[in-house]
Design a protein around this motif. Structure first.
Motif, mmCIF file in Angstrom:
data_model
loop_
_atom_site.group_PDB
_atom_site.id
_atom_site.type_symbol
_atom_site.label_atom_id
_atom_site.label_comp_id
_atom_site.label_asym_id
_atom_site.label_seq_id
_atom_site.Cartn_x
_atom_site.Cartn_y
_atom_site.Cartn_z
ATOM 1 N N ASP A 207 0.769 -1.048 0.004
ATOM 2 C CA ASP A 207 0.019 0.014 -0.144
ATOM 3 C C ASP A 207 0.884 1.362 -0.157
ATOM 4 O O ASP A 207 0.315 2.366 0.370
ATOM 5 C CB ASP A 207 -0.972 -0.028 1.088
ATOM 6 N N ARG A 208 2.188 1.101 -0.464
ATOM 7 C CA ARG A 208 3.028 2.351 -0.503
ATOM 8 C C ARG A 208 3.316 2.682 -1.851
ATOM 9 O O ARG A 208 3.866 1.477 -2.538
ATOM 10 C CB ARG A 208 4.245 2.088 0.559
ATOM 11 N N LYS A 209 3.416 3.871 -2.456
ATOM 12 C CA LYS A 209 4.318 3.964 -3.730
ATOM 13 C C LYS A 209 5.703 4.487 -3.429
ATOM 14 O O LYS A 209 5.822 5.102 -2.851
ATOM 15 C CB LYS A 209 3.297 5.208 -4.410
ATOM 16 N N LEU A 210 6.479 3.769 -4.278
ATOM 17 C CA LEU A 210 7.930 3.977 -4.037
ATOM 18 C C LEU A 210 8.511 3.906 -5.640
ATOM 19 O O LEU A 210 7.981 3.782 -6.638
ATOM 20 C CB LEU A 210 8.536 2.786 -3.719
ATOM 21 N N PHE A 211 9.449 5.038 -5.649
ATOM 22 C CA PHE A 211 10.439 5.370 -6.373
ATOM 23 C C PHE A 211 11.361 4.260 -6.677
ATOM 24 O O PHE A 211 11.997 3.917 -5.815
ATOM 25 C CB PHE A 211 11.101 6.525 -6.480
ATOM 26 N N LEU A 212 11.564 3.599 -7.893
ATOM 27 C CA LEU A 212 12.570 2.529 -8.204
ATOM 28 C C LEU A 212 13.462 3.062 -9.278
ATOM 29 O O LEU A 212 12.942 3.271 -10.416
ATOM 30 C CB LEU A 212 11.740 1.225 -8.825
ATOM 31 N N THR A 213 14.486 3.395 -8.788
ATOM 32 C CA THR A 213 15.673 4.075 -9.488
ATOM 33 C C THR A 213 16.685 3.322 -10.026
ATOM 34 O O THR A 213 17.209 2.650 -9.045
ATOM 35 C CB THR A 213 15.767 5.489 -9.308
ATOM 36 N N SER A 214 17.450 3.459 -11.238
ATOM 37 C CA SER A 214 18.619 2.968 -11.416
ATOM 38 C C SER A 214 19.516 3.888 -11.850
ATOM 39 O O SER A 214 19.066 5.004 -12.701
ATOM 40 C CB SER A 214 18.349 1.746 -12.352
ATOM 41 N N MET A 215 21.051 3.725 -11.774
ATOM 42 C CA MET A 215 21.685 4.602 -12.645
ATOM 43 C C MET A 215 22.840 3.981 -13.362
ATOM 44 O O MET A 215 23.364 3.007 -12.954
ATOM 45 C CB MET A 215 22.149 5.396 -11.518
ATOM 46 N N ILE A 216 23.146 4.677 -14.359
ATOM 47 C CA ILE A 216 24.699 4.194 -15.003
ATOM 48 C C ILE A 216 25.474 5.057 -15.043
ATOM 49 O O ILE A 216 25.382 6.275 -15.391
ATOM 50 C CB ILE A 216 24.135 4.018 -16.565
ATOM 51 N N ASP A 217 26.796 4.915 -14.524
ATOM 52 C CA ASP A 217 27.834 5.704 -14.461
ATOM 53 C C ASP A 217 28.386 6.219 -15.828
ATOM 54 O O ASP A 217 28.960 5.252 -16.321
ATOM 55 C CB ASP A 217 28.873 5.163 -13.182
ATOM 56 N N VAL A 218 28.349 7.364 -16.054
ATOM 57 C CA VAL A 218 28.853 7.579 -17.417
ATOM 58 C C VAL A 218 29.829 8.722 -17.334
ATOM 59 O O VAL A 218 30.219 9.519 -18.360
ATOM 60 C CB VAL A 218 27.769 8.163 -18.507
ATOM 61 N N THR A 219 30.388 8.721 -16.239
ATOM 62 C CA THR A 219 31.517 9.920 -16.010
ATOM 63 C C THR A 219 32.860 9.805 -16.986
ATOM 64 O O THR A 219 33.059 10.751 -17.494
ATOM 65 C CB THR A 219 32.057 9.633 -14.423
ATOM 66 N N ASN A 220 33.226 8.718 -17.184
ATOM 67 C CA ASN A 220 34.226 8.407 -18.025
ATOM 68 C C ASN A 220 33.865 8.665 -19.487
ATOM 69 O O ASN A 220 34.569 9.551 -20.296
ATOM 70 C CB ASN A 220 34.932 7.123 -18.121
ATOM 71 N N GLU A 221 32.740 8.164 -19.761
ATOM 72 C CA GLU A 221 32.234 8.562 -21.217
ATOM 73 C C GLU A 221 31.919 10.088 -21.330
ATOM 74 O O GLU A 221 32.535 10.700 -22.620
ATOM 75 C CB GLU A 221 30.740 7.899 -21.677
ATOM 76 N N LYS A 222 31.402 10.874 -20.440
ATOM 77 C CA LYS A 222 31.228 12.363 -20.410
ATOM 78 C C LYS A 222 32.416 12.821 -20.456
ATOM 79 O O LYS A 222 32.560 14.035 -21.358
ATOM 80 C CB LYS A 222 30.549 12.684 -19.238
ATOM 81 N N LYS A 223 33.535 12.549 -19.851
ATOM 82 C CA LYS A 223 34.895 12.985 -19.874
ATOM 83 C C LYS A 223 35.551 12.993 -21.350
ATOM 84 O O LYS A 223 35.936 13.909 -21.862
ATOM 85 C CB LYS A 223 35.878 12.478 -18.745
#
Length: 334
Positions: A207-223
């Motif tokens: 009965d609770r609404k939750l944010f399910l989030t994931s992340m991809i580290d793109v630090t090296n790609e951005k650099k």
């Protein structure tokens, strides 16, 4: 009926139980008649079960999540709800325990996938934004222990560099139910600044609404991208990126400047933009050379073409490119 149904006196003594109770919990009719409804819980849960029963009778609690236990010790995850009524003109307690074995198995599977996922993942409440769970990859990337995170918010931990951008992403997630490829800069416990692509959806649990989030580290790609852009900017070259099947085209500010435009003046940009600006005669020539490259005849595409300047004149440019991504059949994608 797969649910467990009980009828008991106001004191909790069993008056009636359906076949599911007898078959799954393994009790005979004669055994059930002398039992109390709390007898179907493990000894370690008795005090809590007694408290929850009292709160449900008083209307302070909607349901009891404590599992049932069979005569042989098998555990059945359930959600029990009760109400008061009459049975043969006597005041009784009606109880239904919904068997959640399948849901529990699915939850265990989800928890395993969540915990072992190589991408940093988190669960947080929609209303308070507090973390309720994070996986091992999340702790490793951010440098925190789980107990340092659970019950805290990203704001209190100072995770996002730009809080307004994070709030904007949260609002988008609430409005649309999901987010994809949202780039945000984050801060680790050791004050390292990283760049990540965030994905998220809203799920419901207990009965609770939750944010399910994931992340991809793109630090090296951005650099690497920033270094490439600096190199290109220094060389005076115009950059273009074409997704062939989709027809999507992105170009650099310098590409637009060569033709006398600011990048925003050409928006929205797609492959039709390039076709419109290319001299008709040169367009045909470029298509032939592109096909030679697509087929593998030439290792890269190169063509000198005339492009229409904002002033109305044509300027000569050397157009070069190379396929960087193909599908399983060898057709160019990017």
């Amino acid at each position: 009926i797969t649910d467990f149904i009980f009828i008991s006196s106001l004191e909790g003594h069993i008056i009636y139980a359906n076949k599911t109770v007898k078959n799954k919990l393994g009790y005979k009719e004669t055994e059930l008649k002398g039992m109390h409804i709390l007898d179907f819980h493990h000894k370690k849960n008795l005090k809590k079960a007694e408290l929850f029963l009292k709160e449900m009778i008083e209307g302070k609690r909607d349901y009891c999540p404590i599992p049932l236990i069979s005569k042989k010790g098998k555990i059945f995850p359930v959600e029990t709800r009760i109400w008061l009524g009459k049975w043969n003109d006597k005041d009784v307690i009606y109880g239904i325990s919904k068997d959640q074995t399948e849901q529990h198995a699915a939850l265990e599977k989800f928890e395993k996938v969540f915990e072992e996922n190589p991408s940093p993942m988190s669960l947080s409440t929609v209303d308070t934004k507090k973390f309720v769970q994070v996986n091992k990859a999340f702790c490793k990337l951010f440098g925190y222990k789980k107990e340092e995170i659970i019950g805290r918010t990203t704001k209190s931990l100072g995770i996002f560099i730009n809080q307004k951008e994070h709030e904007k992403a949260s609002h988008q997630l609430i409005k649309k139910g999901k987010i994809e490829n949202v780039q945000l800069n984050i801060r680790t416990k050791n004050n390292n600044i990283l760049s990540g692509l965030f994905f998220g959806s809203i799920i419901e649990s207990q009965d609770r609404k939750l944010f399910l989030t994931s992340m991809i580290d793109v630090t090296n790609e951005k650099k690497s991208q920033e270094q490439l852009e600096l190199s290109i900017e220094g060389s005076g070259l115009g950059l273009w990126d074409w997704w062939v099947l989709k027809g999507e085209l992105s170009v650099s500010e310098r590409w637009a400047e060569i033709l006398g435009y600011k990048l925003k003046e050409l928006q929205p940009i797609n492959i039709k933009t390039w076709e419109r600006l290319c001299h008709p005669d040169d367009f045909k020539k470029s298509q032939i050379l592109l096909e030679d490259h697509f087929s593998g005849k030439n290792p890269y595409y190169e063509c000198e073409i005339r492009m229409k300047h904002k002033s109305g004149n044509y300027v000569s440019v050397l157009d070069r490119g190379k396929v960087m991504l193909r599908d399983s059949k060898g057709k160019p994608l990017r």
